[in-house]
Design a protein around this motif. Structure first.
Motif, PDB file in Angstrom:
ATOM      1  N   CYS A 137      77.008   1.804  30.148  1.00  0.00           N
ATOM      2  CA  CYS A 137      78.394   2.270  30.221  1.00  0.00           C
ATOM      3  C   CYS A 137      79.368   1.213  29.693  1.00  0.00           C
ATOM      4  N   LEU A 138      78.950  -0.035  29.758  1.00  0.00           N
ATOM      5  CA  LEU A 138      79.803  -1.113  29.278  1.00  0.00           C
ATOM      6  C   LEU A 138      79.832  -1.182  27.756  1.00  0.00           C
ATOM      7  N   VAL A 139      78.741  -0.743  27.118  1.00  0.00           N
ATOM      8  CA  VAL A 139      78.646  -0.809  25.653  1.00  0.00           C
ATOM      9  C   VAL A 139      79.796  -0.082  24.961  1.00  0.00           C
ATOM     10  N   PRO A 140      80.094   1.193  25.283  1.00  0.00           N
ATOM     11  CA  PRO A 140      81.208   1.859  24.594  1.00  0.00           C
ATOM     12  C   PRO A 140      82.564   1.242  24.895  1.00  0.00           C
ATOM     13  N   ILE A 141      82.719   0.674  26.078  1.00  0.00           N
ATOM     14  CA  ILE A 141      83.989   0.029  26.420  1.00  0.00           C
ATOM     15  C   ILE A 141      84.203  -1.189  25.528  1.00  0.00           C
ATOM     16  N   VAL A 142      83.167  -2.021  25.424  1.00  0.00           N
ATOM     17  CA  VAL A 142      83.250  -3.211  24.573  1.00  0.00           C
ATOM     18  C   VAL A 142      83.446  -2.807  23.120  1.00  0.00           C
ATOM     19  N   MET A 143      82.686  -1.816  22.669  1.00  0.00           N
ATOM     20  CA  MET A 143      82.791  -1.345  21.297  1.00  0.00           C
ATOM     21  C   MET A 143      84.202  -0.847  20.994  1.00  0.00           C
ATOM     22  N   GLY A 144      84.754  -0.044  21.891  1.00  0.00           N
ATOM     23  CA  GLY A 144      86.087   0.498  21.685  1.00  0.00           C
ATOM     24  C   GLY A 144      87.166  -0.565  21.674  1.00  0.00           C
ATOM     25  N   VAL A 145      87.081  -1.513  22.611  1.00  0.00           N
ATOM     26  CA  VAL A 145      88.089  -2.567  22.697  1.00  0.00           C
ATOM     27  C   VAL A 145      88.045  -3.454  21.456  1.00  0.00           C
ATOM     28  N   VAL A 146      86.835  -3.779  20.993  1.00  0.00           N
ATOM     29  CA  VAL A 146      86.702  -4.622  19.792  1.00  0.00           C
ATOM     30  C   VAL A 146      87.296  -3.912  18.584  1.00  0.00           C
ATOM     31  N   LEU A 149      80.354   9.677  19.611  1.00  0.00           N
ATOM     32  CA  LEU A 149      79.308   9.870  18.604  1.00  0.00           C
ATOM     33  C   LEU A 149      78.763   8.538  18.102  1.00  0.00           C
ATOM     34  N   THR A 150      79.663   7.609  17.818  1.00  0.00           N
ATOM     35  CA  THR A 150      79.229   6.281  17.372  1.00  0.00           C
ATOM     36  C   THR A 150      78.395   5.595  18.443  1.00  0.00           C
ATOM     37  N   ASN A 151      78.824   5.737  19.690  1.00  0.00           N
ATOM     38  CA  ASN A 151      78.102   5.128  20.796  1.00  0.00           C
ATOM     39  C   ASN A 151      76.703   5.726  20.944  1.00  0.00           C
ATOM     40  N   LEU A 152      76.584   7.053  20.792  1.00  0.00           N
ATOM     41  CA  LEU A 152      75.273   7.684  20.890  1.00  0.00           C
ATOM     42  C   LEU A 152      74.352   7.228  19.765  1.00  0.00           C
ATOM     43  N   LEU A 153      74.901   7.102  18.561  1.00  0.00           N
ATOM     44  CA  LEU A 153      74.092   6.619  17.436  1.00  0.00           C
ATOM     45  C   LEU A 153      73.546   5.223  17.707  1.00  0.00           C
ATOM     46  N   ILE A 155      87.074   6.899  14.138  1.00  0.00           N
ATOM     47  CA  ILE A 155      87.458   6.685  15.535  1.00  0.00           C
ATOM     48  C   ILE A 155      88.967   6.564  15.670  1.00  0.00           C
ATOM     49  N   PHE A 156      89.596   5.979  14.653  1.00  0.00           N
ATOM     50  CA  PHE A 156      91.023   5.698  14.758  1.00  0.00           C
ATOM     51  C   PHE A 156      91.876   6.959  14.676  1.00  0.00           C
ATOM     52  N   GLY A 157      91.280   8.090  14.264  1.00  0.00           N
ATOM     53  CA  GLY A 157      92.031   9.324  14.241  1.00  0.00           C
ATOM     54  C   GLY A 157      91.830  10.149  15.496  1.00  0.00           C
ATOM     55  N   ASN A 158      90.683   9.971  16.149  1.00  0.00           N
ATOM     56  CA  ASN A 158      90.373  10.733  17.356  1.00  0.00           C
ATOM     57  C   ASN A 158      89.383   9.941  18.194  1.00  0.00           C
ATOM     58  N   GLY A 159      89.747   9.675  19.430  1.00  0.00           N
ATOM     59  CA  GLY A 159      88.918   8.843  20.286  1.00  0.00           C
ATOM     60  C   GLY A 159      87.563   9.427  20.608  1.00  0.00           C
ATOM     61  N   LEU A 160      87.389  10.756  20.417  1.00  0.00           N
ATOM     62  CA  LEU A 160      86.103  11.361  20.718  1.00  0.00           C
ATOM     63  C   LEU A 160      85.004  10.862  19.787  1.00  0.00           C
ATOM     64  N   LEU A 193      77.123  10.581  31.572  1.00  0.00           N
ATOM     65  CA  LEU A 193      77.973   9.534  32.124  1.00  0.00           C
ATOM     66  C   LEU A 193      78.410   8.562  31.038  1.00  0.00           C
ATOM     67  N   VAL A 194      77.468   8.173  30.187  1.00  0.00           N
ATOM     68  CA  VAL A 194      77.801   7.276  29.074  1.00  0.00           C
ATOM     69  C   VAL A 194      78.815   7.935  28.145  1.00  0.00           C
ATOM     70  N   CYS A 195      78.631   9.229  27.883  1.00  0.00           N
ATOM     71  CA  CYS A 195      79.582   9.961  27.031  1.00  0.00           C
ATOM     72  C   CYS A 195      80.955  10.045  27.687  1.00  0.00           C
ATOM     73  N   LEU A 196      80.978  10.231  28.995  1.00  0.00           N
ATOM     74  CA  LEU A 196      82.255  10.298  29.712  1.00  0.00           C
ATOM     75  C   LEU A 196      83.007   8.975  29.605  1.00  0.00           C
ATOM     76  N   VAL A 197      82.287   7.874  29.783  1.00  0.00           N
ATOM     77  CA  VAL A 197      82.910   6.560  29.674  1.00  0.00           C
ATOM     78  C   VAL A 197      83.402   6.316  28.250  1.00  0.00           C
ATOM     79  N   ALA A 198      82.563   6.661  27.267  1.00  0.00           N
ATOM     80  CA  ALA A 198      82.945   6.474  25.862  1.00  0.00           C
ATOM     81  C   ALA A 198      84.141   7.342  25.507  1.00  0.00           C
ATOM     82  N   GLY A 199      84.133   8.598  25.959  1.00  0.00           N
ATOM     83  CA  GLY A 199      85.237   9.502  25.653  1.00  0.00           C
ATOM     84  C   GLY A 199      86.534   9.062  26.285  1.00  0.00           C
ATOM     85  N   THR A 200      86.467   8.645  27.531  1.00  0.00           N
ATOM     86  CA  THR A 200      87.667   8.170  28.220  1.00  0.00           C
ATOM     87  C   THR A 200      88.233   6.937  27.532  1.00  0.00           C
TER      88      THR A 200
END
Length: 281
Positions: free
Chosen positions: A39-48, A75-79, A66-71, A138-145
């Motif tokens: 769950c921390l991976v998408p948070i770090v990825m998004g913040v960076v 997808l990037t996180n799942l890849l 990603i910069f046009g739509n946070g959703l 759960l990982v998708c929820l964290v990444a989406g949020t």
């Protein structure tokens, strides 16, 4: 494993087999730590990405979108996570399913509940599948949020060149999460079979993850094109059909056949092994 602990495990199983297995998964500290890391991976990825503001870098597909739509962060996180973290997590859980019980001495106690070996095996597989779906969502929820907070809720580009409104895009991504979860059930079946072959859960987990790694390595070798249709990872990104307009249901359905075949083969092998093996611990 003391007699009291074994008795407690048996009593918990009597209270509800699936619930008992899920509780066992959720109460182990290493599992919770692993889930927290994923769950921390998408948070770090998004913040960076947000901090650097890079919109034209390389890396996984959808990165610049990603910069046009946070959703798109989902997808990037799942890849990224499907190359290692998610298969590793399921390898560990599945490898521990039977071998872990045998290693600590509770397996023979569980079979005196009484409960058939077949029911115990399929209950454990059901718990693994539930864990796979829960973990992915759960990982998708964290990444989406994280993505929505950092990058907003604009229209999402689809793979056909058009756009999807936020609500429809959210539904498509939910289907992607289902697709990824079903793909992971094959890893669960492979790991469960490996778990019936040994009393060492670490060995079963490592063997399963090595299988997954070799699958991906062979999938990246052009000289082995003939083997690719038989590889599990070859179909992991076929959820891309869900992001086309109209949806490519044929491609998506074809991509779901492989994990279902793997589940049928390895779950049958696990059943054949577990129902005939001598249980001594």
């Amino acid at each position: 494993m003391s007699v009291a602990e074994a008795t407690g495990r048996v009593h918990a199983l009597r209270g509800g087999m699936l619930g008992s297995e899920l509780k066992l998964i959720l109460t182990r500290r290493r599992n919770l730590v692993g889930l927290a890391i994923m769950c921390l991976v998408p948070i770090v990825m998004g913040v960076v990405l947000w901090a650097t503001g890079s919109r034209d870098g390389g890396g996984p597909p959808f990165l610049s979108s990603i910069f046009g739509n946070g959703l798109f962060l989902i997808l990037t996180n799942l890849l990224v996570q499907m190359t290692m973290f998610l298969p590793m997590a399921m390898s560990i859980l599945a490898g521990d399913a039977i071998a872990g019980e045998a290693n600590v001495g509770t397996l023979r106690y569980l079979l005196t509940v009484p409960v058939s070996r077949r029911r115990l095996l399929f209950t454990k597989f059901g718990a693994l599948v539930t864990a796979a779906f829960s973990g992915v969502f759960l990982v998708c929820l964290v990444a989406g949020t994280t993505g929505v907070i950092l990058f907003g809720t604009g229209d999402m580009l689809n793979l056909s060149g058009g756009t999807l409104p936020f609500a429809e895009a959210l539904g498509r991504i939910a289907l992607v999460a289902v697709y990824v979860s079903i793909s992971l059930t094959a890893v669960c079946a492979i790991g469960l079979f490996a778990s019936t072959l040994t009393e060492q859960p670490i060995g079963a987990a490592i063997a399963t993850f090595i299988w997954v790694l070799l699958d991906q390595i062979f999938g990246g070798l052009s000289a082995m094109d003939w083997l690719h249709p038989f590889l599990l990872s070859h179909y992991w990104s076929d959820w891309a059909g869900l992001l086309r307009d109209p949806v490519d249901w044929g491609g998506v359905g074809g991509g779901l056949i492989a994990p279902l075949v793997y589940v049928a083969v390895f779950l049958s092998a696990a059943w054949a092994r577990f129902t005939t093996a001598d249980i001594t611990s």
